[in-house]
Design an enzyme around this catalytic site. Structure first.
Site, short mmCIF file in Angstrom:
data_model
loop_
_atom_site.label_atom_id
_atom_site.label_comp_id
_atom_site.label_asym_id
_atom_site.label_seq_id
_atom_site.Cartn_x
_atom_site.Cartn_y
_atom_site.Cartn_z
N SER A 81 -18.36 34.50 77.98
CA SER A 81 -19.58 34.76 77.22
C SER A 81 -19.32 35.27 75.80
O SER A 81 -20.19 35.21 74.95
CB SER A 81 -20.45 35.77 77.98
OG SER A 81 -19.71 36.94 78.27
N ASP A 112 -24.55 47.33 77.17
CA ASP A 112 -23.64 46.25 76.79
C ASP A 112 -22.88 46.69 75.54
O ASP A 112 -23.39 46.61 74.43
CB ASP A 112 -24.42 44.96 76.53
CG ASP A 112 -23.50 43.78 76.24
OD1 ASP A 112 -22.28 43.99 76.10
OD2 ASP A 112 -24.02 42.65 76.13
N HIS A 161 -20.31 42.65 74.29
CA HIS A 161 -20.82 41.54 73.49
C HIS A 161 -21.27 42.06 72.13
O HIS A 161 -21.22 43.26 71.87
CB HIS A 161 -21.97 40.83 74.21
CG HIS A 161 -21.57 40.20 75.50
ND1 HIS A 161 -21.78 40.81 76.73
CD2 HIS A 161 -20.95 39.02 75.77
CE1 HIS A 161 -21.31 40.03 77.69
NE2 HIS A 161 -20.80 38.93 77.14
#
Length: 535
Positions: free
Chosen positions: A258, A501, A504
């Site tokens: 990702s 998160d 990312h």
């Protein structure tokens, strides 16, 4: 008799006076004639250049000489005045022409004055107009000087300046490529730049909700106004139109987890933003969300190119085995490349990555998970498993990718910034709004990337290592943290505070800089190929 004699004398004087005036009139027409001819030529020039930006200056009209002398004056006096008037008229015309040249100094096609062209040897002295007449071998010629010469010199200088500018531009381009070729693009600092980001926040609907911090209500904007600046060279701003030209007729493919999807979405947004007809940029299968399928492909129709993403978080194949009691369990085949490999092996540019999924429970513990052939290891160290997987990937690249056609990149490990725990144990980063500025707070280089470098050195296929680990380590401010969803229920808000998160990146943001480095690498490669063709 006396009366008649006086009348005859007066009559004789009148006749002589008229003849003198007539003579003075007859000496002017050659100048007027030439002026008329040149006027006609200029008029034609205007018609022929009607649609051009160059406009010829108007010629002064032929001067009409009016007799202002008295018939009572003598012939010699009349001739003297006539000659003086003629010279004054010529000087007046010359001065008028000079003033006209001054007024039209930006015109390229400056016509010479017919007066200058008809200067006699008697006017060899330098006139007020700055034009000097030179006589030789019976010819009357003029030497450009003063304003007329300055105009010619000006445009010659401009022409040479334009040529020199072109050469300088070429030289600057060559110097840029040379500096990029000899520069460590990954040793640098983040600097504030108000001209960033490369695309307006909220302008790209393709960004996954998980990465769209602006739309999800993040209040600060400093995280997308930082530019990566290498210490040894200048990293050019990503010119999307130029990059699309480099990609014309080509496939650019991202393969990995990702974090590579993060980079892929960034690049698609940057490139799409430069295309005038947005209807000619679309996902091949009409998809609008990019987390559920195994692959995606954005088509740039005008350039006959695609920018694609293949999901392959380990690069090797995930599998399932059946135990003796009939139960099934997941394994990771360290000896087989990922299933989608045949779909991208012939791409023109491939950007691989892996790393983050190797930190999860199954991979980090390595119990009854890693498989080679029919053998499942009861326990295997994660670093050894990582080395085996990368070796399998490297051998596959060497055997299947044509290095004469395909450029291969490997993007390194992107740093995480969990504070107070890990991703699943209360780690946070939502309070971070500034990057790390003191290098002593940076973390150690990952062992996995040291293993990667060893594998890359053992491959026969040239692989460009995008070593973004250090540059991402500074950016504790750039993660989505709690800004991962726009509309949240009460339960979701509680969950986001517990599970943030911090791995990312927000878009626009840090992955845009990765793509700027990719753009620089493509510029260097394009230049090298061009030089090879010339030799």
């Amino acid at each position: 008799m006396y009366y008649r004699f006086v009348v005859l004398i007066l009559y004789y004087i009148m006749i002589c006076g008229l003849d003198t005036v007539s003579f003075s009139l007859n000496i002017q027409p050659p100048v007027a004639k030439n002026q008329t001819q040149n006027q006609e030529i200029n008029d034609k020039g205007k018609v022929s250049k009607k649609n051009n930006s160059t406009v010829l200056p108007k010629e002064p009209p032929a001067k009409q000489i009016v007799n202002s002398t008295s018939p009572s004056k003598s012939s010699s006096e009349l001739n003297k005045e006539s000659s003086s008037f003629k010279n004054q008229n010529q000087n007046k015309q010359l001065n008028d022409k000079t003033e006209e040249l001054k007024a039209n100094h930006s015109s390229i096609g400056v016509a010479k004055s017919p007066v200058v062209a008809n200067q006699t040897a008697n006017s060899s002295k330098k006139s007020d107009s700055g034009v000097k007449s030179v006589a030789g071998n019976g010819d009357n010629r003029t030497e450009e000087n003063g304003m007329a010469k300055n105009i010619t010199s000006y445009f010659m200088k401009e022409k040479n300046s334009a040529s020199n500018s072109s050469v300088s531009s070429k030289q600057r381009s060559e110097e840029l490529i040379k500096s990029l070729s000899n520069c460590d693009l990954f040793d640098g600092n983040w600097v504030r730049d108000d001209s960033y980001p490369l695309y307006k926040p909220g302008s790209c609907s393709l960004i996954d909700e998980q990465f769209n911090c602006f739309q999800n209500g993040r209040p600060d904007n400093g995280y997308h106004q930082l530019r990566w600046k290498p210490k040894g060279c200048t990293l050019p701003r990503l010119d999307a139109s130029h990059m699309l030209e480099l990609l014309r007729g080509k496939r650019l493919v991202f393969v990995g987890d990702s974090l590579n999807r993060n980079m892929w979405e960034s690049l698609v947004c940057i490139l799409k933003n430069s295309v005038k007809d947005q209807s000619k940029v679309y996902e091949e299968f009409g998809r609008h969300h990019f987390r559920s399928e195994a692959s995606y492909s954005f088509v740039f129709e005008d350039y006959k190119s695609t920018v694609e993403f293949f999901v392959s978080p380990f690069l090797v194949q995930e599998s399932v085995v059946t135990n003796k009691n009939g139960t099934k369990k997941e394994t990771l085949r360290l000896d087989i490349i990922g299933r989608s490999a045949d779909n991208y092996k012939n791409a023109d540019i491939i950007v691989f990555n892996t790393g983050h999924w190797w930190t999860h429970d199954k991979t980090s513990k390595g119990k009854d998970y890693y498989q080679e052939g029919s053998h499942v290891y009861s326990e295997l160290n994660v670093l050894e498993a990582f080395r085996k997987a990368l070796t399998t990937w490297g051998r596959w690249v060497d055997a299947n990718v044509n290095s004469m056609k395909t450029l291969v990149f490997f993007r390194g490990y992107s740093k995480v910034h969990f504070s107070g725990g890990q991703w699943n144990s209360g780690g946070q980063c939502d309070h971070e709004a500034e990057p790390i500025k003191n290098e002593t707070y940076l973390t150690q280089y990952p062992q996995k990337m040291t293993l990667l470098e060893k594998v890359l050195k053992g491959m026969k296929t040239p692989v460009t290592y995008l070593n973004i680990t250090r540059m991402t380590d500074y950016r504790k401010d750039g993660h989505p943290s709690i800004y991962r969803k726009q509309k949240l229920s009460r339960e979701e808000k509680k969950l986001l505070l517990r599970v943030q998160d911090c791995s990312h990146w927000c878009l626009p943001g840090v992955p845009d800089a990765w793509n700027e480095i990719l753009f620089a690498e493509l510029l260097v490669n394009h230049n090298q190929k061009h030089q090879q063709k010339r030799t």
